[in-house]
Design a protein around this motif. Structure first.
Motif, short mmCIF file in Angstrom:
data_model
loop_
_atom_site.label_atom_id
_atom_site.label_comp_id
_atom_site.label_asym_id
_atom_site.label_seq_id
_atom_site.Cartn_x
_atom_site.Cartn_y
_atom_site.Cartn_z
N THR A 68 0.84 -1.18 0.00
CA THR A 68 0.00 0.00 0.00
C THR A 68 0.88 1.24 0.00
OG1 THR A 68 -0.07 0.05 2.41
CG2 THR A 68 -1.80 -1.21 1.31
N THR B 118 0.16 3.98 1.78
CA THR B 118 -0.07 4.80 2.98
C THR B 118 1.17 4.85 3.85
OG1 THR B 118 -2.36 4.08 2.92
CG2 THR B 118 -1.59 5.09 4.96
N ASN C 240 2.75 4.67 7.17
CA ASN C 240 2.34 4.15 8.47
C ASN C 240 3.42 4.35 9.52
OD1 ASN C 240 -0.33 2.33 8.64
ND2 ASN C 240 0.42 2.43 6.54
N THR D 232 4.60 5.36 12.91
CA THR D 232 3.88 5.48 14.17
C THR D 232 4.35 6.71 14.94
OG1 THR D 232 5.50 4.15 15.38
CG2 THR D 232 3.70 2.98 14.27
N ASN E 152 8.61 2.82 11.52
CA ASN E 152 7.95 2.65 10.22
C ASN E 152 8.06 1.19 9.82
OD1 ASN E 152 6.85 2.80 7.71
ND2 ASN E 152 8.39 4.18 6.83
N ILE F 239 6.49 -0.37 7.51
CA ILE F 239 6.20 -0.67 6.10
C ILE F 239 7.44 -1.23 5.43
CG2 ILE F 239 5.58 0.31 3.87
CD1 ILE F 239 3.76 2.23 5.25
N GLU G 253 -1.24 -1.45 15.61
CA GLU G 253 -1.24 -0.78 14.30
C GLU G 253 -0.67 -1.69 13.22
OE1 GLU G 253 0.71 2.99 14.47
OE2 GLU G 253 -0.27 3.57 16.34
N PHE H 78 -2.61 -2.86 9.84
CA PHE H 78 -2.00 -2.66 8.53
C PHE H 78 -1.88 -4.01 7.78
CE2 PHE H 78 1.97 -2.88 6.06
CZ PHE H 78 1.69 -1.96 5.07
N THR H 79 -1.54 -5.06 8.51
CA THR H 79 -1.39 -6.39 7.88
C THR H 79 -2.73 -6.88 7.33
OG1 THR H 79 0.40 -6.90 9.42
CG2 THR H 79 -0.62 -8.74 8.28
N GLU I 223 -5.20 -5.08 6.29
CA GLU I 223 -5.49 -4.31 5.07
C GLU I 223 -4.59 -4.75 3.93
OE1 GLU I 223 -5.46 0.35 3.50
OE2 GLU I 223 -4.98 -0.14 5.60
N LYS I 224 -3.33 -5.02 4.23
CA LYS I 224 -2.34 -5.38 3.21
C LYS I 224 -2.70 -6.69 2.52
CE LYS I 224 2.62 -6.53 2.91
NZ LYS I 224 3.05 -5.52 1.92
#
Length: 298
Positions: A7, A9, A11, A13, A18, A20, A48, A52-53, A55-56
């Motif tokens: 993604t 975005t 992310n 924190t 980070n 990602i 978080e 994120f996972t 959504e990923k």
């Protein structure tokens, strides 16, 4: 083909981590591991990361008919391993593991078994179960498992079958002739004995069972009148040939009847030594001309 699970975005924190990037994920995994038990449960960055996972890997999960959080759960199991923490590219390890888990989760649902079993090659090789009604054409019409193929009968088999059939016909014919001879020897007019025995055997061939034949013939006034046999003689004839239908006589010689006894190997001389049978047939023998039955009719 590798699914695009990245993604765009940012992310990062609040603590500046980070996850990602592979370096950021590796650092976070090391920190959570060093924090000991309970770190994944209480650390806000871990929460978080899991969001994120989910959504990923949502597209990958939907591709295999799963919920995104099932993919996130698989990723969580991998992230806690040493392989993910020490990998050059932790996200690649996680993605590969999640993909494999999704594949076998889907196979397990299709095979109606556990994921552990679906991972085994000898289990996953099977196709998903189907109902017979799931297809327009019945499965039995085309699936090889339901097809029966056999070698054509050989000449020897045909000859053997013909021989057995001929032997059965000979045995049945011999039993009929012996039954006729038995009644003739015990005072029945030969013509009447032959007509009565052959009529009973013909009815037995049609109905298939002695009990059904007896029940059908004992009420058949037309056959009795046609054969010119008195009622008492007709009843004795049926019981003698077909056996007494009462259940109490089922295992006795009286229950088997003359025809069955002849078919199972008893000879005419053996039957002539059965005093009860001889007495019953002899006393019921009709006169040579029974045209006048007097009070014999019901």
């Amino acid at each position: 083909m590798t699914e695009n699970t990245h993604t765009t975005t940012d992310n990062t924190t609040e603590s500046g981590e980070n996850f990602i990037t592979s370096e950021g994920l590796r650092a976070l995994l090391h920190r959570l591991h060093a924090a000991g038990p309970g770190a994944w449960e209480h650390d806000p960055t871990a929460a978080e990361l899991m969001a994120f996972t989910a959504e990923k890997y949502a597209p990958l999960a939907r591709k295999h008919g799963l919920d995104p959080w099932e993919a996130a759960s698989a990723a969580f199991d991998v992230m806690r391993t040493t392989a993910a923490r020490t990998a050059v590219d932790p996200w690649a390890v996680v993605t590969h593991a999640v993909r494999i888990t999704c594949v076998f989760e889907e196979r397990a649902q299709g095979l109606l078994c556990s994921v552990h079993q679906a991972r085994r090659p000898h289990v996953s090789a099977f196709h998903d179960p189907e109902r017979f009604s799931d297809r327009d054409n019945p499965l039995t019409d085309y699936h090889p498992a339901f097809q029966v193929t056999g070698d054509a009968p050989t000449t020897h088999d045909e000859g053997e079958g013909s021989s057995l059939s001929a032997h059965a016909c000979t045995l049945a014919g011999s039993a009929v002739e012996d039954a006729i001879a038995l009644f003739a020897l015990l005072g029945w007019p030969p013509v009447t004995a032959r007509a009565g025995v052959e009529h009973v055997c013909g009815a037995l061939t049609k109905t298939g069972t002695r009990q059904a034949t007896y029940e059908a013939l004992r009420r058949d006034k037309h056959a009795r009148a046609l054969l010119d046999i008195p009622r008492a003689s007709w009843t004795v004839l049926l019981k003698a040939l077909l056996g007494n239908p009462h259940p109490a006589y089922a295992a006795t010689t009286a229950g088997r009847g003359v025809l069955l006894r002849l078919l199972i190997g008893e000879s005419l001389s053996v039957l002539l030594r059965d005093d009860d049978l001889i007495l019953a047939i002899s006393l019921a023998a009709p006169r040579a001309s029974s045209g006048h039955r007097g009070g014999d009719e019901p």
